[in-house]
Design a protein around this motif. Structure first.
Motif, PDB file in Angstrom:
ATOM      1  N   GLU A   3       1.074  -1.290  -0.144  1.00 29.96           N
ATOM      2  CA  GLU A   3      -0.312   0.319   0.316  1.00 29.96           C
ATOM      3  C   GLU A   3       0.613   1.075   0.218  1.00 29.96           C
ATOM      4  O   GLU A   3      -0.105   2.156   0.111  1.00 29.96           O
ATOM      5  N   PHE A   4       1.684   1.151  -0.298  1.00 32.30           N
ATOM      6  CA  PHE A   4       3.459   2.014  -0.758  1.00 32.30           C
ATOM      7  C   PHE A   4       3.435   2.998  -1.466  1.00 32.30           C
ATOM      8  O   PHE A   4       3.716   1.861  -2.866  1.00 32.30           O
ATOM      9  N   ILE A   5       3.507   4.212  -1.716  1.00 37.17           N
ATOM     10  CA  ILE A   5       3.420   4.740  -2.965  1.00 37.17           C
ATOM     11  C   ILE A   5       5.381   5.424  -2.895  1.00 37.17           C
ATOM     12  O   ILE A   5       4.809   6.859  -2.261  1.00 37.17           O
ATOM     13  N   LEU A   6       6.185   4.926  -3.384  1.00 37.10           N
ATOM     14  CA  LEU A   6       7.206   6.195  -3.381  1.00 37.10           C
ATOM     15  C   LEU A   6       7.022   7.393  -4.699  1.00 37.10           C
ATOM     16  O   LEU A   6       7.401   7.007  -5.752  1.00 37.10           O
ATOM     17  N   PRO A   7       7.489   8.391  -4.523  1.00 37.55           N
ATOM     18  CA  PRO A   7       7.100   9.869  -4.789  1.00 37.55           C
ATOM     19  C   PRO A   7       8.767   9.502  -5.873  1.00 37.55           C
ATOM     20  O   PRO A   7       9.933   9.405  -5.067  1.00 37.55           O
ATOM     21  N   ILE A   8       8.939   9.468  -6.781  1.00 38.42           N
ATOM     22  CA  ILE A   8      10.592   9.622  -7.534  1.00 38.42           C
ATOM     23  C   ILE A   8      10.517  10.868  -8.661  1.00 38.42           C
ATOM     24  O   ILE A   8      10.049  10.851  -9.161  1.00 38.42           O
ATOM     25  N   PHE A   9      11.700  11.552  -8.324  1.00 31.60           N
ATOM     26  CA  PHE A   9      11.602  12.310  -9.327  1.00 31.60           C
ATOM     27  C   PHE A   9      13.125  12.259 -10.434  1.00 31.60           C
ATOM     28  O   PHE A   9      13.546  11.868  -9.825  1.00 31.60           O
ATOM     29  N   PHE A  10      12.825  12.943 -11.829  1.00 32.04           N
ATOM     30  CA  PHE A  10      13.811  12.494 -12.542  1.00 32.04           C
ATOM     31  C   PHE A  10      13.906  13.465 -12.958  1.00 32.04           C
ATOM     32  O   PHE A  10      13.177  14.909 -13.882  1.00 32.04           O
ATOM     33  N   ASP A  11      15.649  14.409 -13.637  1.00 30.46           N
ATOM     34  CA  ASP A  11      15.325  15.429 -14.047  1.00 30.46           C
ATOM     35  C   ASP A  11      15.933  15.766 -14.794  1.00 30.46           C
ATOM     36  O   ASP A  11      17.266  15.521 -15.316  1.00 30.46           O
ATOM     37  N   GLU A  12      15.755  15.818 -16.096  1.00 28.84           N
ATOM     38  CA  GLU A  12      16.564  16.193 -17.476  1.00 28.84           C
ATOM     39  C   GLU A  12      17.609  17.036 -17.602  1.00 28.84           C
ATOM     40  O   GLU A  12      18.611  16.545 -18.121  1.00 28.84           O
ATOM     41  N   ASN A  13      18.132  17.964 -16.780  1.00 34.37           N
ATOM     42  CA  ASN A  13      19.448  18.462 -16.215  1.00 34.37           C
ATOM     43  C   ASN A  13      20.233  17.859 -16.009  1.00 34.37           C
ATOM     44  O   ASN A  13      21.684  18.241 -15.730  1.00 34.37           O
ATOM     45  N   LEU A  14      20.177  17.135 -15.163  1.00 31.14           N
ATOM     46  CA  LEU A  14      20.914  16.351 -14.689  1.00 31.14           C
ATOM     47  C   LEU A  14      21.325  14.614 -15.424  1.00 31.14           C
ATOM     48  O   LEU A  14      21.159  13.924 -15.836  1.00 31.14           O
ATOM     49  N   SER A  38      24.347  12.650 -12.692  1.00 34.16           N
ATOM     50  CA  SER A  38      24.307  11.692 -12.316  1.00 34.16           C
ATOM     51  C   SER A  38      23.141  11.818 -11.164  1.00 34.16           C
ATOM     52  O   SER A  38      22.676  13.285 -10.627  1.00 34.16           O
ATOM     53  N   VAL A  39      22.920  11.434 -10.163  1.00 31.43           N
ATOM     54  CA  VAL A  39      21.560  11.496  -9.250  1.00 31.43           C
ATOM     55  C   VAL A  39      22.339  12.426  -8.180  1.00 31.43           C
ATOM     56  O   VAL A  39      23.218  13.144  -7.680  1.00 31.43           O
ATOM     57  N   LYS A  40      20.958  13.563  -7.454  1.00 28.91           N
ATOM     58  CA  LYS A  40      21.390  15.070  -7.023  1.00 28.91           C
ATOM     59  C   LYS A  40      20.532  14.506  -5.603  1.00 28.91           C
ATOM     60  O   LYS A  40      19.487  13.889  -5.629  1.00 28.91           O
ATOM     61  N   THR A  41      20.947  15.406  -4.873  1.00 21.14           N
ATOM     62  CA  THR A  41      19.985  15.455  -3.331  1.00 21.14           C
ATOM     63  C   THR A  41      19.978  16.552  -3.409  1.00 21.14           C
ATOM     64  O   THR A  41      20.436  17.514  -3.082  1.00 21.14           O
ATOM     65  N   THR A  42      19.129  16.832  -2.036  1.00 22.18           N
ATOM     66  CA  THR A  42      18.072  18.229  -1.734  1.00 22.18           C
ATOM     67  C   THR A  42      18.261  18.257   0.002  1.00 22.18           C
ATOM     68  O   THR A  42      17.891  17.620   0.529  1.00 22.18           O
ATOM     69  N   THR A 100      17.028  12.755  -6.645  1.00 26.52           N
ATOM     70  CA  THR A 100      16.363  13.304  -7.683  1.00 26.52           C
ATOM     71  C   THR A 100      17.659  12.054  -9.120  1.00 26.52           C
ATOM     72  O   THR A 100      18.898  12.348  -8.791  1.00 26.52           O
ATOM     73  N   PHE A 101      16.793  11.746  -9.919  1.00 24.61           N
ATOM     74  CA  PHE A 101      17.277  10.372 -10.766  1.00 24.61           C
ATOM     75  C   PHE A 101      17.844  11.597 -12.756  1.00 24.61           C
ATOM     76  O   PHE A 101      16.660  12.440 -12.253  1.00 24.61           O
ATOM     77  N   PRO A 102      18.590  11.062 -12.932  1.00 30.26           N
ATOM     78  CA  PRO A 102      19.002  11.119 -14.189  1.00 30.26           C
ATOM     79  C   PRO A 102      18.194  10.684 -15.406  1.00 30.26           C
ATOM     80  O   PRO A 102      17.690   9.275 -14.551  1.00 30.26           O
ATOM     81  N   LEU A 103      18.376  10.432 -16.456  1.00 28.55           N
ATOM     82  CA  LEU A 103      16.962   9.910 -17.143  1.00 28.55           C
ATOM     83  C   LEU A 103      18.020   8.927 -17.672  1.00 28.55           C
ATOM     84  O   LEU A 103      18.608   8.412 -19.111  1.00 28.55           O
ATOM     85  N   SER A 104      18.003   8.009 -17.412  1.00 27.16           N
ATOM     86  CA  SER A 104      18.605   6.878 -17.481  1.00 27.16           C
ATOM     87  C   SER A 104      19.111   6.238 -15.702  1.00 27.16           C
ATOM     88  O   SER A 104      18.799   6.069 -15.039  1.00 27.16           O
ATOM     89  N   ASP A 125      17.251   0.595 -15.022  1.00 27.59           N
ATOM     90  CA  ASP A 125      16.756  -0.761 -14.307  1.00 27.59           C
ATOM     91  C   ASP A 125      17.143  -0.778 -12.108  1.00 27.59           C
ATOM     92  O   ASP A 125      16.532  -1.363 -12.040  1.00 27.59           O
ATOM     93  N   LYS A 126      18.573  -0.551 -12.472  1.00 30.30           N
ATOM     94  CA  LYS A 126      19.019  -0.786 -11.284  1.00 30.30           C
ATOM     95  C   LYS A 126      18.188   0.619 -10.142  1.00 30.30           C
ATOM     96  O   LYS A 126      17.976   0.322  -9.135  1.00 30.30           O
ATOM     97  N   ILE A 127      17.897   1.909 -10.941  1.00 34.13           N
ATOM     98  CA  ILE A 127      16.719   2.766  -9.431  1.00 34.13           C
ATOM     99  C   ILE A 127      15.522   1.915  -9.699  1.00 34.13           C
ATOM    100  O   ILE A 127      14.992   1.690  -8.449  1.00 34.13           O
TER     101      ILE A 127
END
Ligand code: PBG
Ligand code: ZN
Length: 322
Positions: free
Chosen positions: A30-41, A43-47, A55-59, A62-64
Motif C-alpha cells: 500500500e506504499f507509493i514512493l514519489p520519485i523525481f527525474f531531472d533532465e538537466n542531470l 548523476s544523482v542529486k540530493t536536496t 533526484t535521478f537523471p534519465l538513465s 533498471d537499477k533505480i
C-alpha cells in the motif's frame, strides 16, 4: 462490567498478544514512493531539505527500479524536472518530455507500477499549475484542456495510472474524455481530490523547482479549514470518473481522511507530503526524536484514519522494516 473485573492490560502483556489484537497493520503493497527525474542531470542529486530523497537523471532505470523493489515497494509516483519552461508548460505534454521519457524508461526496464503526477507547475516559467490570464490568475478551462493532452502523452509513454494534482474544476472529466478519445480507456485516474493550500509542500518545491514566482496557489488549492468543501471536491471527482481519490497532505488532515473513508467507497490514498517528511527527518537528525518509531507511528496514524494507500517518501525505509 469494568475494572476490576475487566482489565484492558490483559491484552497488552506480550508482543505476540499485542500483535494478535492489532487493529491496524501496514503493508508495503500500500506504499507509493514519489520519485523525481531531472533532465538537466547526469548523476544523482540530493536536496538538503529532503534528506534521503534522490533526484535521478534519465538513465539507469533498471537499477533505480530494482533498488526500490528490493525494499518491497512496487509502485512509484513519477515527477519530472524539465530543462526548459514556458508560459503554457509545454514540456508537460511534449512527446519527448522528461516525465514521458522517465515513464517509458521505468516501464521498459522494470515491472513497477508507474503513476504519473499530472500538473503544469514544474513546466511553467511562472510556476503556477495552469496557464495565466492577464490578471495573474490561473485560467481554468484552458488549463484542463492542457491536462487532457498531458494525460494522453503520459499514457502513451506507458503510465499505468494518471494522477492529476492541479485542483482545476472539471479536470477529471476533461482527462477521462481525453484518455478515452485517445484509446486509453483502460488507464485509471487517481484524483488528488482534496488537496489543501498547504505550507507543507515547501521542500517538494526545492526538489522539483516548482515554486510559483508571483502569487500563490490559494486560488485553486483548498482552504485548510474546510471539511465540507473537501467532501464536495471528492464527490465531484467521483462523478467525473475518478477511479481513486486522495487527501493531501495526510498528517494534519486525518479528519478529512476519516470523513472520506466513511463517505466514499473508492480506494482512498493519502499523501504524506514533503514537509511532513522533512520535519521528521530534521528532528531525528538533531537526535530529538526516534526516527523509526515516529515514521511508523505517522504512517500507522494515516492508515488508522482510513487511508487504503499512502504516498510517502518513507516508502522504502518503512517497507524494509515490515
Ligand atoms: C504539483 C504537486 C505538488 C506536490 C505534489 N504535486 C506541489 C504543489 O502543489 O505545490 C506536493 C508534494 C509534496 O509536498 O510532497 N502540483
Ligand atoms: Zn501544480
Amino acid at each position: 462490567m469494568m475494572y476490576p473485573d475487566v482489565r484492558l492490560r490483559r491484552l497488552r502483556q506480550s508482543e505476540k498478544m499485542r500483535n494478535l489484537v492489532a487493529e491496524t497493520r501496514l503493508h508495503p503493497d500500500e506504499f507509493i514512493l514519489p520519485i523525481f527525474f531531472d533532465e538537466n542531470l547526469s548523476s544523482v542529486k540530493t536536496t538538503d531539505s529532503m534528506p534521503g530523497v534522490k533526484t535521478f537523471p534519465l538513465s539507469g532505470y533498471d537499477k533505480i527500479a530494482s533498488d526500490i523493489q528490493e525494499s518491497g515497494v512496487s509502485t512509484a509516483l513519477v515527477f519530472g524536472v524539465p530543462k526548459y519552461k514556458d508560459a503554457v508548460g509545454s514540456g508537460a505534454y511534449a512527446k519527448d518530455g522528461v516525465v514521458q521519457k522517465a515513464i517509458e524508461g521505468l516501464k521498459e526496464n522494470s515491472d513497477m507500477l508507474v503513476i504519473a503526477d499530472l500538473c503544469l507547475c514544474e513546466y511553467t516559467d511562472h510556476g503556477h499549475c495552469g496557464v495565466l490570464s492577464d490578471c495573474g490568475c490561473v485560467k481554468n478551462d484552458e488549463t484542463i484542456e492542457l491536462y487532457g493532452r498531458t494525460a494522453v502523452s503520459q499514457a502513451d509513454a506507458g503510465a499505468d495510472i494518471i494522477a492529476p494534482s492541479g485542483m482545476m474544476d472539471g479536470q477529471i472529466a476533461a482527462i477521462r474524455q481525453a484518455l478515452d478519445d485517445a484509446g486509453h480507456k483502460r488507464v485509471p485516474i487517481m484524483a488528488y481530490s482534496a488537496k489543501f493550500y498547504s505550507a507543507y509542500y515547501g521542500p517538494f518545491r526545492d526538489v522539483a523547482n516548482s515554486a510559483p514566482g508571483k502569487g500563490n496557489r490559494a486560488g485553486y488549492q483548498m482552504p485548510c479549514g474546510n471539511r465540507k468543501e473537501a467532501m464536495r471536491e471528492i464527490e465531484f471527482d467521483i462523478a467525473e470518473g475518478a477511479d481513486m481519490i486522495m487527501v493531501k497532505p495526510a498528517g494534519p488532515y486525518l479528519d478529512i481522511i476519516r470523513d472520506a473513508a466513511n463517505t466514499f467507497d473508492l480506494p482512498l490514498a493519502a499523501y504524506q507530503v514533503s514537509g511532513e517528511y522533512a520535519m521528521i527527518k530534521a528532528a531525528a537528525q538533531n537526535g530529538w526524536i526516534d526516527e523509526e518509531r515516529i515514521m511508523m507511528e505517522s504512517l500507522l496514524g494515516i492508515k488508522r484514519a482510513g487511508a487504503d494507500m499512502i504516498i510517502t517518501y518513507f516508502a522504502e525505509e518503512a517497507a524494509r522494516m515490515l
